[in-house]
Design a protein around this motif. Sequence first.
Motif, short mmCIF file in Angstrom:
data_model
loop_
_atom_site.label_atom_id
_atom_site.label_comp_id
_atom_site.label_asym_id
_atom_site.label_seq_id
_atom_site.Cartn_x
_atom_site.Cartn_y
_atom_site.Cartn_z
N LEU A 54 7.83 -9.88 -3.48
CA LEU A 54 7.76 -8.60 -2.80
C LEU A 54 6.85 -7.70 -3.63
CD1 LEU A 54 10.69 -9.94 -2.35
CD2 LEU A 54 11.24 -7.75 -1.35
N LEU A 55 5.69 -7.35 -3.08
CA LEU A 55 4.68 -6.61 -3.84
C LEU A 55 4.42 -5.25 -3.22
CD1 LEU A 55 2.24 -9.59 -4.38
CD2 LEU A 55 3.88 -8.68 -6.02
N GLY A 56 4.10 -4.29 -4.10
CA GLY A 56 3.81 -2.93 -3.66
C GLY A 56 2.36 -2.57 -3.88
N GLU A 57 2.10 -1.27 -3.92
CA GLU A 57 0.75 -0.77 -4.18
C GLU A 57 0.22 -1.36 -5.48
OE1 GLU A 57 -1.00 1.75 -2.44
OE2 GLU A 57 0.53 1.94 -0.89
N ASN A 58 -1.08 -1.65 -5.52
CA ASN A 58 -1.74 -2.17 -6.72
C ASN A 58 -1.08 -3.44 -7.26
OD1 ASN A 58 -3.55 0.07 -6.70
ND2 ASN A 58 -1.93 1.29 -7.64
N ASP A 59 -0.53 -4.24 -6.36
CA ASP A 59 0.14 -5.50 -6.73
C ASP A 59 1.35 -5.31 -7.63
OD1 ASP A 59 -1.58 -7.00 -5.19
OD2 ASP A 59 -2.94 -7.43 -6.85
N ASN A 60 1.98 -4.13 -7.60
CA ASN A 60 3.21 -3.93 -8.36
C ASN A 60 4.26 -4.92 -7.86
OD1 ASN A 60 2.17 -1.82 -9.84
ND2 ASN A 60 2.96 -0.26 -8.45
N HIS A 61 4.91 -5.59 -8.79
CA HIS A 61 5.90 -6.62 -8.49
C HIS A 61 7.28 -5.96 -8.36
CE1 HIS A 61 8.80 -9.75 -9.79
NE2 HIS A 61 8.06 -10.51 -9.01
N TRP A 62 7.83 -5.90 -7.14
CA TRP A 62 9.13 -5.26 -6.92
C TRP A 62 10.28 -6.24 -6.91
CZ3 TRP A 62 9.90 -0.48 -7.87
CH2 TRP A 62 8.84 0.42 -7.77
N GLY A 63 9.99 -7.50 -6.69
CA GLY A 63 11.07 -8.47 -6.67
C GLY A 63 10.57 -9.82 -6.19
N LYS A 64 11.48 -10.79 -6.21
CA LYS A 64 11.15 -12.14 -5.74
C LYS A 64 12.44 -12.87 -5.42
CE LYS A 64 11.06 -14.60 -10.17
NZ LYS A 64 11.98 -15.67 -9.84
N TYR A 109 3.51 -5.68 0.82
CA TYR A 109 3.19 -7.00 1.37
C TYR A 109 3.99 -8.08 0.64
CZ TYR A 109 -0.25 -7.54 -2.45
OH TYR A 109 -0.88 -7.61 -3.66
N LEU A 110 3.99 -9.27 1.21
CA LEU A 110 4.73 -10.42 0.70
C LEU A 110 3.74 -11.49 0.29
CD1 LEU A 110 7.28 -10.57 3.66
CD2 LEU A 110 7.65 -9.51 1.41
N LYS A 111 4.04 -12.18 -0.80
CA LYS A 111 3.19 -13.28 -1.26
C LYS A 111 4.04 -14.53 -1.35
CE LYS A 111 0.15 -14.79 -4.94
NZ LYS A 111 -0.41 -14.49 -6.25
N ILE A 112 3.55 -15.63 -0.80
CA ILE A 112 4.27 -16.91 -0.78
C ILE A 112 3.61 -17.85 -1.79
CG2 ILE A 112 4.81 -18.93 0.62
CD1 ILE A 112 4.71 -16.97 3.07
#
Length: 173
Positions: A54-64, A109-112
């Motif tokens: 789970l990514l935020g602005e500027n690719d901030n990592h909020w969780g996974k 956005y979400l990254k897989i």
Amino acid sequence: MGYPITASAKDEIKAGVFMETSTTLSESGELNVWTRSWTHNCLEGAHSRVVVYLLGENDNHWGKTDELACGIGGIGETLLPIFDKSVKSDRSEQYKFQIPSDFVPQVKYLKIVHFSKKKDFAEYVRILHRLLSDDTHPTHVTNYNYTGIGHMVGCNVGDNVKVGGVIYEATGI
């Protein structure tokens, strides 16, 4: 940000072994993950895994999510299932997580990420021991990464979602 937030990916994680995943995050915080692994190999499958970030602005990592399992065997292994009676060469799994509502607006956005996880020799010894010590021979002997935190319904795994450093309860479909 418009909801739902969606992502999908399709990869060859090793020679002849494929994974495809779709995920959706709703405005209410429900994260749904559908993943499929398959192979055309005769003897070699994979301990297929997927992680959704789970990514935020500027690719901030909020969780996974934890590593979500969707392992498969080679086509020949499905004909003679020695170690795992439920082995398949084409498998789909669904997972559902509830993300805390205060974190949802921060996710943009979400990254897989797909990958194959190797089991160490000790894991194979534990599987063999369970097979030899149990007359009923369990239909599913793979021990996935159950952490004891959270709750899964209808799945053989106990994965969780970690957001902002806190592990939250997960429910499988």
